[in-house]
Design an enzyme around this catalytic site. Structure first.
Site, short mmCIF file in Angstrom:
data_model
loop_
_atom_site.label_atom_id
_atom_site.label_comp_id
_atom_site.label_asym_id
_atom_site.label_seq_id
_atom_site.Cartn_x
_atom_site.Cartn_y
_atom_site.Cartn_z
N LYS A 249 21.88 5.82 -8.56
CA LYS A 249 22.01 4.44 -9.10
C LYS A 249 22.64 4.41 -10.45
CE LYS A 249 20.50 0.13 -9.61
NZ LYS A 249 21.27 -0.97 -8.84
N CYS B 151 30.12 -4.19 -13.49
CA CYS B 151 28.75 -5.08 -13.54
C CYS B 151 29.18 -6.39 -14.14
CB CYS B 151 27.98 -4.18 -14.43
SG CYS B 151 26.52 -4.94 -14.91
N ILE C 265 35.63 -0.49 -3.54
CA ILE C 265 35.32 -1.46 -4.46
C ILE C 265 33.95 -1.60 -4.97
CG2 ILE C 265 37.39 -2.88 -4.11
CD1 ILE C 265 35.88 -4.60 -2.30
N GLY D 255 28.83 -5.15 2.25
CA GLY D 255 28.65 -5.24 3.60
C GLY D 255 29.73 -5.43 4.34
N GLY E 182 33.12 -0.38 0.58
CA GLY E 182 33.08 -1.64 1.10
C GLY E 182 33.03 -1.91 2.45
N GLY E 183 31.58 -2.12 3.08
CA GLY E 183 31.48 -2.74 4.28
C GLY E 183 31.67 -1.53 5.23
N GLY F 77 27.21 1.95 1.64
CA GLY F 77 26.21 1.39 0.94
C GLY F 77 25.33 0.51 1.64
#
Ligand SMILES: Cc1cc2nc3c(=O)[nH]c(=O)nc-3n(C[C@H](O)[C@H](O)[C@H](O)COP(=O)(O)OP(=O)(O)OC[C@H]3O[C@@H](n4cnc5c(N)ncnc54)[C@H](O)[C@@H]3O)c2cc1C
Ligand SMILES: Cc1cc2nc3c(=O)[nH]c(=O)nc-3n(C[C@H](O)[C@H](O)[C@H](O)COP(=O)(O)OP(=O)(O)OC[C@H]3O[C@@H](n4cnc5c(N)ncnc54)[C@H](O)[C@@H]3O)c2cc1C
Ligand SMILES: Cc1cc2nc3c(=O)[nH]c(=O)nc-3n(C[C@H](O)[C@H](O)[C@H](O)COP(=O)(O)O)c2cc1C
Ligand SMILES: Cc1cc2nc3c(=O)[nH]c(=O)nc-3n(C[C@H](O)[C@H](O)[C@H](O)COP(=O)(O)O)c2cc1C
Ligand code: FES
Ligand code: FES
Lengths: 276, 310, 310, 276
Positions: free
Chosen positions: B46, B131, B191, B217, B243-244, B265
């Site tokens: 993290k 961020c 990304i 997602g 990404g997804g 993720g």
């Protein structure tokens, strides 16, 4: 971050739905599902919860559920769920025989020794359910329990008889006693002649706040089972903050809860403010 | 024939191309048996910040069609406690450890990377340039100049491999990619989440405590794939695709579009066994197609048509 | 009490806030009974180009999680045949007709708008500034300057209400919104599709004939909502919200975030009755909440919290 | 754009699944579903297709299907589907009694008068199905049909007996006759002693090209039932182009097809090139 190590003793079990249906005659918005997942059931302790997914496709995330009971002999757990969004609607559509993916047991269990201790349990609606495993544990450990249960109607006082087998039960239901009758009024009266050592609240901010106030005036600690929208349920996403009362940041409901001393956390709904 | 799953991401050698995405997996000293970080190609922490910070108020996550929004706000114990309490636990792990760093200025970046360079078991750093909580209002990775400044500062402070993690919320991703490549980034991570919002019709307000959040997602997979494809055309440093990704087929699509490795993720939240399954699925696919290594697939889309069936 | 569904989008008066998105509905002289464009708040045509063009080679559409990619490429009969053969049919319809215009240069834009201004039953034009097929490589709406030039050209050529349709593939949507507002756009349409890509693992190639495509459907709803919210803060002209709307609740979210009207695209492909259902659902919701008009909801998110339950 | 007006005579019907199951012993990759949707069934003509969705949630889009038969009396249609992706997998999971949303009938029907005309029908696999309504129509209109059906195994020669009731049927199945045996070889032989007025091909590029070649050498026109990934099925999305043979752009399969003269369109799979 955590005072005790994070629970990593969970498993992901492809359990199976054994029974599923709507409970009670009212709106049809409460369901009961029985799931066979022996591995998770064997490891579950009071305070634990599970992440459940009985569907393919949408919604994307599983749903947190706190079973009313775990039966080690049959490997089954019994869950009551309020049908309100896509996840619980999907659970309601599930047929016996279909797969139920269960991740658990999750969270920090309540493992204190309750020898000789007198505990009041205050619950409302589906928030009654996590109190039964706790009640059984307390009695097994030599403590006493009194349950103060609240619901819209009598059908929704889940596990009533099983609580009654463990100790005295007080019940208030809206459709008989009126919306304003708090079951904690009964607790307040009984606190007068009876020593209470601790109270656990679940399912109603209002009742939990009332229980806390009694604790403060009678000198016993109070605890709350918190809920939060969860991403993962296992500590990865940091998505389930409980706001700390002293303004000192947050704890994570899924790994540092779901049970917290009420003095630590804010007792209000993050979205809707204080309801019921 | 067993296919070779190992892959290089610049100077980093991975035993397989699959790792968790920052902020979606944590090593808590041990893993549940079915998760086992030891089987991952790498581990990514993290994001950690210089100073401790609490993160955003609730609600932090919301569900969306085939995805989720998060407005976590990077709760962090700060780099010092991270180095003392968190990082040493990672020594027990076999895969390379990639520390994700969230710096609010090039200066902060420098000092964090200097500290990380002294550690024995940090194998790479991933700079989270994407961020949305920066003091001066823009996301670093929305500006080629700010991104280059940050990566240059990092480059000056460390010889560790630097992975620059970019934001999809830009007019021209290739421009940002070239800018960070030029100042010494060793790899790109593409990304981060896509800016999004949820509205609660009942309260008539933004649902998330921080109003807007980041979309992740399966919903964003086509967006991520497109950006990996574009950057593969434009830069020479390796790309980590994210990404997804939820299945081995998703991961293969990223490899074909040009990623040398992938991160997973949100899929972990739905199914904690996702990474293990994706690794196994890639291996199976390679064997089925008679391929010798993952590397053969990387960037295939750019080569032109494969003729099948005739 | 019957709630008032009518809404104004700048100079345009609509009997309800729901219309089809350009390219996702066509009037073929008559409608199936269950679709009935007469019940729509407005009708928006598929984008028309100056000269005839054939559109992209197959494959033109692909499915993605909770959405789809399209690379249709705007097949068009050209403005002259459009005015002669297509537009006259629309005279039979009751709702205002919004003609979507795809121009490849300010000059083309000027000449198309001049022609459209002569027509009796064109009630507004929507400028599709977000098509990825422009000669000089950028999407118009990715540049504030190019967008302003196009809208200025349109403004010079017509007194019809001009709706500028923007692209989500930008670093700062508000900048583009301000630029088109300044040169006289009467309203914004947010958003066009998000750039995306699909890869076919079997052929190892991009699935779409045009390689990349535009992502639409529920997957992009959070992105669209966020952009509507942001532009509502930054510009004064009304906003038409579009992106992933499939239910009345979705539409209400866009109104709350600041849209004065909404468009429904991809949802129609799944369920051709979508628009009718959304209109009915909004009406029902207003009645339930005791609201007098749609207008009361518009931008509510920006006003601060509604206190409920206490 | 279109030579005849676009079909807007379709309806959306919330039909119901009456039967559903896997067909034949092989891989289990072909299903058969019977759907009751009387409105659509009553209006269907040969050449028509429907968009079908039997699921909630994913996949987002409905799927194009060409029924093998429509029974006006019972209001039912019978569809064979090859289980290959998320849509057909979702159909396979549907239980009788569940809702089947059907949009249709769609496309341009084949409405020529077939009085005295001799028509050859060449189909393979699930591509056999749209030929049966056409065969029935031709015979009802006073024409003659011969069916040339090809499949992997005998179980997959859908509607064999119903074709046989209408005229001669030639069959080639891979597992008996080998992969290389084209059923159009039979057509080629029969063309020698028999006048064929037209041929319709469906389900195989290879067979359709062979049929076209025979048509060219014997002087009869050939037609093809085209497939394309579809967004809407009703002409809105322009997502279903058939490449025109002369390089002259595209026609839309859903509103200008699905049946085209072979001389108009390219006979190859846009993705995979020429398969089977
Ligand atoms: C530890 C734990 C145990 C739980 N046990 C049970 C249980 O035994 N039975 C049961 O019925 N539910 C239980 N819940 C609550 C349940 O997980 C959520 O209500 C769940 O999100 C419902 O899913 P859904 O898709 O039906 O509704 P969603 O779409 O997720 O939610 C519907 C509406 O409720 C709101 N909402 C959802 N979750 C919460 C929340 N936690 N707090 C406030 N608002 C919320 C949403 O914003 C939305 O408006 C538990 C939650 C936790 C954290
Ligand atoms: C007019 C018409 C009638 C049809 N009738 C039938 C029928 O009766 N029975 C039946 O089984 N199928 C029929 N189809 C085909 C069916 O609609 C598609 O195969 C459908 O997309 C399958 O959905 P899926 O989700 O299972 O697979 P998908 O995920 O949609 O497709 C699986 C794989 O097949 C590829 N693919 C999908 N559609 C096509 C296509 N049209 N051409 C080339 N490749 C494709 C995809 O790229 C993917 O690789 C018909 C199609 C049309 C246009
Ligand atoms: C809950 C959550 C927390 C995240 N935290 C971080 C983070 O701390 N640092 C970072 O660089 N990315 C973070 N991300 C972004 C992910 O690493 C990843 O880029 C993004 O989610 C897209 O991948 P996915 O679709 O597989 O989730 C976070 C994502 C989620 C969902
Ligand atoms: C098949 C298809 C064709 C489209 N064609 C156009 C077009 O011609 N002009 C335009 O401005 N937008 C076009 N769009 C974009 C839509 O109008 C809309 O902005 C976008 O799809 C997002 O909305 P949705 O998610 O409701 O579909 C098209 C979208 C789709 C899916
Ligand atoms: S739900 Fe993910 S950390 Fe608690
Ligand atoms: S499928 Fe939409 S136009 Fe043919």
């Amino acid at each position: 971050m955590a005072e005790t190590p994070v629970n990593t003793d969970w498993k992901i079990e492809d359990g199976v739905v054994v029974e599923n249906g709507v409970v009670g005659p009212e709106n049809g918005d409460i369901g009961r599902v029985v799931i066979e997942a022996p591995g998770v059931v064997a490891a579950a302790r009071p305070g634990h919860f599970v992440m459940l997914r009985t569907w393919e496709g949408e919604p994307f995330l599983p749903r947190a559920m706190a079973p009313l009971s775990y039966d080690v002999a049959s490997g089954r757990m019994e869950i009551f769920y309020r049908i309100k969004g896509p996840g619980t609607r999907a659970i309601a559509r599930t047929h016996p025989g279909e797969i139920a993916r269960v991740t658990g047991p999750l969270g920090r269990p309540v493992v204190e020794d309750f020898e000789g201790r007198r505990v009041a349990l205050v619950g409302r609606g589906v928030g009654i359910t996590p109190l039964l495993p706790l009640a059984e544990h307390i009695v097994a450990k030599g403590g006493e329990v009194r349950a103060y249960l609240s619901a819209r109607t009598r059908d929704y006082v889940f596990g009533h008889d099983r609580f009654a087998a463990l100790g005295p039960v007080r019940v208030r239901v809206d459709d008989e006693d009126g919306d304003e009758a708090l079951v904690t009024d009964a607790l307040a009266r009984e606190c007068e002649g009876y020593r209470v050592d601790a109270v656990y609240g679940c399912g109603s901010w209002r009742l939990t706040r009332a229980a806390e106030a009694l604790g403060v005036s009678h000198g016993f600690p109070s605890y709350v089972f918190l809920e939060s929208k969860m991403g993962c349920g296992v500590g990865y996403c940091k998505g389930c903050p409980a706001r700390l009362r002293n303004g000192d940041g947050y704890k994570l409901v899924c790994v540092e809860g779901p049970v917290f001393p009420t003095r630590e956390v804010e007792l209000s709904d993050p979205v809707h403010g204080p309801p019921e | 024939m067993k296919a070779e799953l190992a892959t290089d991401v610049g100077p980093l050698r991975l035993k397989n191309p699959v790792m968790p995405a920052s902020g979606t997996y944590d090593w808590f000293g041990r893993d549940p048996e079915q998760v086992s970080a030891d089987s991952f190609g790498a581990v990514v922490t993290k994001s950690v910040t210089l100073r401790p910070q609490a993160g955003n108020p609730p609600i932090r996550v919301a569900e969306t069609p085939s995805g989720m929004l998060n407005a976590i706000g990077i709760p962090s114990v700060g780099i010092e406690e991270f180095l003392e309490e968190v990082l040493p636990q990672y020594h027990a792990l076999d895969p390379p450890v990639i520390v994700s760093v969230q710096a609010y200025s090039p200066r902060e970046c420098e000092s964090m990377l200097a500290r990380l360079s002294e550690q024995p078991r940090v194998d790479a750093v991933e700079l989270n340039l994407s961020c949305p909580n920066l003091a001066h209002g823009t996301i670093t990775a929305q500006s080629a100049r700010l991104s280059a400044e940050m990566v240059a500062a990092a480059r000056g402070a460390t010889r560790l491999p630097i992975v620059a993690k970019l934001s999809p919320n830009v007019t021209d991703i290739a421009e940002i990619a070239r800018a960070v490549e030029e100042v010494g980034a060793d790899a790109l991570c593409l990304i981060n989440t896509v800016k999004g919002m949820a509205v609660d019709v009942e309260t008539r307000q933004a649902l998330l405590g921080n109003r807007s959040g980041g979309l992740s997602g399966p919903a964003i997979k086509p967006i991520a794939l497109s950006m990996v494809w574009e950057c593969y055309q434009e830069v020479d440093i390796p790309i980590v695709g994210v990404g997804g990704i939820a299945t081995a087929e998703d991961a293969l699509q990223f490899l074909l579009a040009g990623a040398r490795a992938v991160q997973v993720g949100t899929a972990t939240f739905r199914e904690p066994r996702s990474l293990a399954r994706i690794i196994a699925g890639i291996e199976e696919h390679l064997a089925q197609d008679g391929l010798h290594s993952v590397g053969e697939l990387v960037g295939w889309c750019h080569k032109g048509r494969l003729t099948v069936g005739s």
